[in-house]
Write an enzyme that holds these catalytic residues in place. Structure first.
Site, PDB file in Angstrom:
ATOM      1  N   HIS A   1      -7.676  32.785  19.795  1.00 30.39           N
ATOM      2  CA  HIS A   1      -7.889  33.385  18.464  1.00 30.39           C
ATOM      3  C   HIS A   1      -6.836  32.849  17.502  1.00 30.39           C
ATOM      4  CE1 HIS A   1      -8.193  36.388  15.316  1.00 30.39           C
ATOM      5  NE2 HIS A   1      -9.099  37.067  15.974  1.00 30.39           N
TER       6      HIS A   1
ATOM      7  N   GLN B   1      -5.804  34.322  23.440  1.00 33.16           N
ATOM      8  CA  GLN B   1      -5.106  33.031  23.251  1.00 33.16           C
ATOM      9  C   GLN B   1      -5.937  32.021  22.474  1.00 33.16           C
ATOM     10  OE1 GLN B   1      -5.077  30.691  27.172  1.00 33.16           O
ATOM     11  NE2 GLN B   1      -4.863  32.801  27.801  1.00 33.16           N
TER      12      GLN B   1
ATOM     13  N   ARG C   1      -8.034  47.461  26.926  1.00 33.09           N
ATOM     14  CA  ARG C   1      -7.525  48.469  25.982  1.00 33.09           C
ATOM     15  C   ARG C   1      -8.594  49.519  25.734  1.00 33.09           C
ATOM     16  NH1 ARG C   1      -7.497  44.990  20.267  1.00 33.09           N
ATOM     17  NH2 ARG C   1      -9.592  44.178  20.509  1.00 33.09           N
TER      18      ARG C   1
ATOM     19  N   CYS D   1     -10.655  58.656  27.213  1.00 28.02           N
ATOM     20  CA  CYS D   1     -11.778  59.473  26.755  1.00 28.02           C
ATOM     21  C   CYS D   1     -11.249  60.377  25.641  1.00 28.02           C
ATOM     22  CB  CYS D   1     -12.289  60.300  27.934  1.00 28.02           C
ATOM     23  SG  CYS D   1     -13.497  61.525  27.450  1.00 28.02           S
TER      24      CYS D   1
ATOM     25  N   GLU E   1      -7.378  43.749   8.830  1.00 28.45           N
ATOM     26  CA  GLU E   1      -7.362  42.499   9.598  1.00 28.45           C
ATOM     27  C   GLU E   1      -8.387  41.556   8.965  1.00 28.45           C
ATOM     28  OE1 GLU E   1      -8.032  43.174  13.763  1.00 28.45           O
ATOM     29  OE2 GLU E   1      -6.629  44.853  13.840  1.00 28.45           O
TER      30      GLU E   1
ATOM     31  N   GLU F   1      -8.912  50.808  15.651  1.00 26.69           N
ATOM     32  CA  GLU F   1     -10.368  50.617  15.740  1.00 26.69           C
ATOM     33  C   GLU F   1     -11.043  51.626  16.665  1.00 26.69           C
ATOM     34  OE1 GLU F   1     -11.146  46.508  16.718  1.00 26.69           O
ATOM     35  OE2 GLU F   1     -11.063  45.941  14.613  1.00 26.69           O
TER      36      GLU F   1
HETATM   37  C1  GAL Z   1      -9.845  43.444  16.248  1.00 23.91           C
HETATM   38  C2  GAL Z   1      -8.660  44.171  16.862  1.00 23.91           C
HETATM   39  C3  GAL Z   1      -7.475  43.237  17.042  1.00 23.91           C
HETATM   40  C4  GAL Z   1      -7.911  41.944  17.632  1.00 23.91           C
HETATM   41  C5  GAL Z   1      -8.963  41.321  16.769  1.00 23.91           C
HETATM   42  C6  GAL Z   1      -9.440  39.974  17.257  1.00 23.91           C
HETATM   43  O1  GAL Z   1     -11.043  44.064  16.577  1.00 23.91           O
HETATM   44  O2  GAL Z   1      -8.268  45.273  16.088  1.00 23.91           O
HETATM   45  O3  GAL Z   1      -6.517  43.879  17.861  1.00 23.91           O
HETATM   46  O4  GAL Z   1      -8.394  42.173  18.922  1.00 23.91           O
HETATM   47  O5  GAL Z   1     -10.070  42.167  16.727  1.00 23.91           O
HETATM   48  O6  GAL Z   1     -10.391  39.418  16.393  1.00 23.91           O
END
Ligand code: GAL
Length: 633
Positions: free
Chosen positions: A366, A364, A105, A109, A315, A144
């Site tokens: 996480h 997977q 991802r 640029c 998050e 991010e």
């Molecule tokens: C963040 C991101 C998420 C996911 C997460 C995993 O940096 O925005 O999409 O990848 O980390 O911890």
């Protein structure tokens, strides 16, 4: 503003027939927000111009009907594969000039004009479709910015953009040559189109060449985000948000934040401890299942400032993550503690990443609030507890802290470009001062470098601030409280040249005569305790000497109200110095046991135990991962 909880959901990852039950379970758990959409582009537009809205329409209906409030993400962090056929040169290039490929991802640029149009196009299409939908009550731009080292790109698009940016900044090539000091090593240019990006030079490039490239790259992020923000504003009145990260200094977050309504950040305390901490193994072992006791708080305070008072956790780590060198499970209670700590720092919302662990692809391993088989994961129970507690303590209120700390992205770039010592890191310098303030039980406000009002603060810290601009200078002059600057504050001009006149801080008559960087173990002890590590300055000037190194050199100079620190003080020295200034200013401080942290809102005092053992303080015993609050008297 009422506190609330949410989660991040990817309907496109799951069969449609479980969406309604998922939504129902979210609501049952006490969650009221759900973020969707931010990586869904390939399913929204499987082929150029061929839109498939059906699944997202359905998801919005299903989630909305369950009573959830939707945060819609624009999907521009994950352009589909066909985009590269259309714009083969849209990929960023790393500092070695290598193209960064498709297959994960953030493969774009920021300077690529074609991709900016694509990003604007998909944003407009989504805004037209969902901008007026009653269930879509916030928007997240992209995902991010800067993640995976993506702010700086050495592509042809960046080069063209940089030349135009320089021409705009300097007006004439003579002005640029003067500002950069290009007479040195015969680096003079005759035209802007001769100027390359600063990578791949034989030895180091001119530091101001780098600094301008960094400023330019930051401006590209701001411009990219602004395009989306302006489009969204035409179609919706709900708040616009971006989710920033921990310890990312590549672009100026205050400037991105100026175009949005709320700041948010992605808080992964255990991942960050392993991945982003300067502390040694002993510290990491002690806090491996709790996270660093100050890292989250620092970012909460920073993003409250970036969001001009309004901020969320977009998050929140709910269990083990997949990306750090080691990924333990949080100590039971920590998911609750992290959530409450965010609220105590003024977060309006805490959103757990992610709803259900995906059994496929990169993440997977996480954890989510649910296991991949849909059974509750441990984080869900803690989220439920927080949800029930919110009803007891619904309001978010942030008081003005007694102490302010200025954090500046440009200083981070400058000291990275020319650290003058392997261990000089701006974030670390500022963070260590923040940690010392917290060890004294203080609540802190973090301020941008162009703030113009310090009237409310009894103490202001300005560590390592490369330049003090006019607004801040006036604010310092008018500040009734104490101001502590240094080391390395006011050291340069905006063109990254050493200052050869004036004082490092208004109100003082002090300037470094020369500076030294120190290897580990070569610190300079201070007469009153603690030492200078990493960095020490020898000062010129006639300000009173407040303390000296054991060798007799001035270590801290100034008056009760304006002081300059001539080195990088270790924790022992910082706690001692800050304590003495606070006492003199009438700020109440208390040395807290390690791992215990305190934070005041406008109505409550919170205590958090980051320790793995119970702790008793001021007559209150907190279990490991314990949280305590009481009304402020
Ligand atoms: C963040 C991101 C998420 C996911 C997460 C995993 O940096 O925005 O999409 O990848 O980390 O911890």
């Amino acid at each position: 503003m009422k506190r609330s909880l949410g989660t991040c959901y990817y309907p496109e990852h799951w069969p449609e027939d479980i969406w309604a039950r998922d939504a129902e379970r979210m609501v049952e758990a006490g969650l009221s927000w759900v973020r969707i959409g931010e990586f869904g582009w390939s399913r929204l537009e499987p082929r150029p111009g061929e839109l498939d809205w059906r699944w997202l329409d359905t998801a919005v209906e299903v989630l909305g009907q369950a009573g959830l409030k939707i945060i819609m993400g624009t999907p521009t962090a994950t352009p589909p594969r066909w985009m590269l056929d259309k714009w083969p040169d849209m990929l960023a290039r790393d500092a070695q000039g290598q193209e960064r490929k498709f297959g994960s991802r953030r493969h774009y640029c920021f300077s690529h004009v074609g991709y900016r149009h694509e990003s604007a196009r998909i944003t407009e299409l989504m805004a037209l479709r969902y901008g007026g939908h009653p269930a879509v009550v916030a928007w997240q731009t992209d995902n991010e910015y800067g993640c995976h080292d993506t702010t700086l790109s050495y592509s042809a698009a960046a080069q063209a953009g940089f030349r135009a940016w320089l021409a705009d900044r300097y007006g004439s090539i003579e002005a640029l040559n003067r500002a950069w000091g290009n007479v040195f090593w015969s680096m003079d240019y005759e035209r802007f189109d001769q100027i390359d990006l600063p990578n791949l030079t034989v030895t180091e490039a001119n530091p101001v060449h780098w600094l301008d490239f960094q400023r330019f790259s930051s401006d590209q992020v701001v411009a990219f985000n602004r395009i989306q923000a302006e489009i969204l504003r035409r179609h919706t009145e709900v708040p616009l948000i971006h989710n920033y990260m921990g310890r990312i200094t590549d672009f100026d977050h205050y400037q991105v934040g100026a175009d949005l309504d709320i700041a948010s950040w992605d808080s992964y305390p255990l991942g960050f401890l392993e991945d982003r901490s300067d502390d040694g193994d002993g510290w990491k072992l002690r806090f491996s299942r709790q996270g660093d006791p100050d890292f989250q708080a620092f970012h909460h305070d920073l993003y409250r400032s970036v969001g001009k008072g309004r901020w969320w956790v977009m998050e929140q780590q709910p269990g083990p993550v997949n990306w750090a060198p080691y990924n333990p499970a949080p100590l039971p209670g920590m998911v609750r503690l992290w959530s409450w700590e965010a609220f105590a720092h003024g977060a309006e919302m805490v959103c757990y990443f992610r709803w259900r662990q995906a059994p496929f692809a990169q993440e997977q391993m996480h954890a989510g609030l649910l296991r991949p088989d849909s059974v509750d994961a441990p984080g869900l129970e803690e989220a439920r507890v927080v949800a029930s507690e919110i009803d007891m303590l619904p309001d978010v209120g942030t008081a003005c802290a007694p102490v302010a700390l200025v954090f500046d992205y440009e200083s981070a770039w400058s000291w990275k470009i020319q650290p003058q010592g392997a261990s000089f890191d701006y974030f670390r310098l500022v963070f260590e001062q923040y940690r010392a303030l917290r060890a004294l039980g203080l609540s802190v406000d973090i301020l941008p470098p162009d703030c113009d009002d310090l009237a409310a603060y009894a103490l202001v810290l300005l560590p390592g601030l490369m330049t003090i601009g006019e607004r801040l200078e006036r604010a310092i002059e008018a500040c009734p409280g104490a101001v502590l600057a240094g080391p390395r504050t006011g050291a340069k001009t905006i063109d990254f040249a050493l200052r050869t006149s004036g004082s490092v801080l208004p109100g003082l008559n002090t300037r470094p005569a020369y500076v030294e960087s120190l290897r580990p173990g070569a610190g300079r002890a201070l007469q009153q305790g603690g030492s200078f590590e990493h960095w020490v300055e020898t000062l010129d000037g006639d300000d009173p000497v407040l303390e000296r190194t054991v060798c007799g050199k001035a270590a801290r100079v100034g008056t009760a109200q304006r002081q300059y620190l001539a080195g990088w003080a270790d924790q022992a020295a910082l706690v001692r110095i800050l304590e003495s200034i606070c006492v003199a200013q009438g700020i109440a401080v208390m040395r807290l046991p390690q791992g215990l942290r305190r934070r005041d809102t406008d109505q409550h005092r919170f205590l958090f135990n980051y320790g793995a053992e119970p702790v008793t303080f001021d007559g209150i015993t907190l279990a490991p991962a314990g949280v305590h609050w009481q009304p402020l008297l």
